[in-house]
Design an enzyme around this catalytic site. Structure first.
Site, PDB file in Angstrom:
ATOM      1  N   GLU A 115      -5.139   2.950   5.915  1.00 48.23           N
ATOM      2  CA  GLU A 115      -4.979   2.734   4.475  1.00 48.23           C
ATOM      3  C   GLU A 115      -5.734   3.812   3.704  1.00 48.23           C
ATOM      4  O   GLU A 115      -5.297   4.252   2.638  1.00 48.23           O
ATOM      5  CB  GLU A 115      -5.514   1.347   4.112  1.00 48.23           C
ATOM      6  N   ARG A 126       0.829  -1.212   0.000  1.00 50.39           N
ATOM      7  CA  ARG A 126       0.000   0.000   0.000  1.00 50.39           C
ATOM      8  C   ARG A 126       0.864   1.261   0.000  1.00 50.39           C
ATOM      9  O   ARG A 126       0.567   2.253   0.668  1.00 50.39           O
ATOM     10  CB  ARG A 126      -0.961   0.002   1.197  1.00 50.39           C
ATOM     11  N   SER A 133     -11.338  -0.460   2.724  1.00 50.12           N
ATOM     12  CA  SER A 133     -10.597  -0.965   3.878  1.00 50.12           C
ATOM     13  C   SER A 133      -9.904   0.201   4.585  1.00 50.12           C
ATOM     14  O   SER A 133      -9.197   0.985   3.956  1.00 50.12           O
ATOM     15  CB  SER A 133      -9.567  -1.996   3.407  1.00 50.12           C
TER      16      SER A 133
END
Length: 284
Positions: free
Chosen positions: A274, A153, A203
């Site tokens: 995230e 990420r 998420s």
């Protein structure tokens, strides 16, 4: 003059911005940046992994959704940054180019996915990148794969002031039926496990390590369905925070902080977000 960003984010939260610009092509994007050089601005894809403050932001937003052209060059594909990931996956299926099936159903644009190196089910989009065209200080240039960092990420594009315009990607030939079967399987899993029926920003937290499943950890604390104001930990998947009705930026931030505190107390793990956060005109 002012435009509500709550109309442009998947979680339906966000204050007004001074200008919302939707360039029709890369040249228009370049021109807009030149015109806005003295005004702070942010780039937005489809607003699907984004949480924006409720107060007005004294910035311009350049939304790339109209930069959505795809060209095929053998087993290589040149795709503009505003192209929805879902559309790219369907295009690849028709072209019988396999590899990106895991991304089918991930909301958002190609540019946003490259920016954060989006992934699922063991795959990451960075694996397929050969080169990325960017605007650096208003100048267009190509970065080759060995000039680009991709992590979990994370990417070069989160660390440097680069605006993604186009991406050259490489895939392998595969039968359409095989690709479709994989895509259908991934979508079925998403529909079973994720709260796709409610507004969310996807998420919320990164996985801190390979063997630590954030959703399960939050669920083990009995927090499924826990709510602050209009923000709620999803009853379907505890790794998601949903807008259960008129949620505010502060509601979501308080819930994020609450979850981080509880997970730290129980597991000794610091959770990182995230989801991207815009506050005071800056990315966090």
């Amino acid at each position: 003059m002012f435009e509500k960003l709550s109309c442009h984010t998947s979680i339906k939260i966000g204050g007004r911005v001074k200008y919302l610009v939707l360039p029709n092509d890369v040249f228009s994007l370049e021109r807009a940046i030149t015109v806005l050089k003295d005004l702070p601005f942010q780039i937005m894809g489809l607003g699907t992994n984004l949480l924006v403050q409720d107060e007005d932001l004294d910035i311009a937003v350049l939304k790339t959704e109209r930069l959505n052209q795809i060209e095929i060059k053998g087993e290589k594909v040149l795709v503009e940054s505003g192209t929805p990931l879902k559309r790219l996956c369907l295009f690849l299926m028709e072209a019988e180019l396999g590899g990106l099936e895991f991304a089918y159903g991930i909301p958002g644009s190609v540019g946003g996915a490259i920016y954060m190196n989006a992934g699922a089910y063991g795959g990451e989009i960075g694996e397929f990148v050969e080169a990325v065209e960017v605007l650096r200080d208003g100048e267009k240039t190509w970065l080759s794969r060995n000039e680009i960092f991709f992590g979990y990420r994370d990417s070069t594009f989160k660390r440097e002031k680069l605006i993604i315009t186009r991406v050259m990607m490489s895939f392998k030939k595969e039968k359409k039926e095989t690709i479709k079967a994989k895509m259908d399987d991934y979508m079925r899993r998403r529909l079973e496990k994720q709260p796709l029926d409610l507004p969310s920003a996807g998420s919320v937290f990164k996985r801190p390590r390979e063997d630590f499943y954030v959703g399960k950890a939050i669920e083990s604390l009995g927090l499924k369905g826990y709510r602050i104001g209009g923000a709620q930990i999803s009853e379907k998947h505890a790794g998601f925070i949903v807008n259960a009705g008129s949620a505010t930026f502060d509601d979501v931030m308080k819930l994020i902080d609450f979850v981080r505190k509880k997970v730290k107390e129980k597991y000794g793990v610091e959770l990182e977000t995230e989801v991207e956060i815009w506050w005071n005109g800056r990315r966090w």
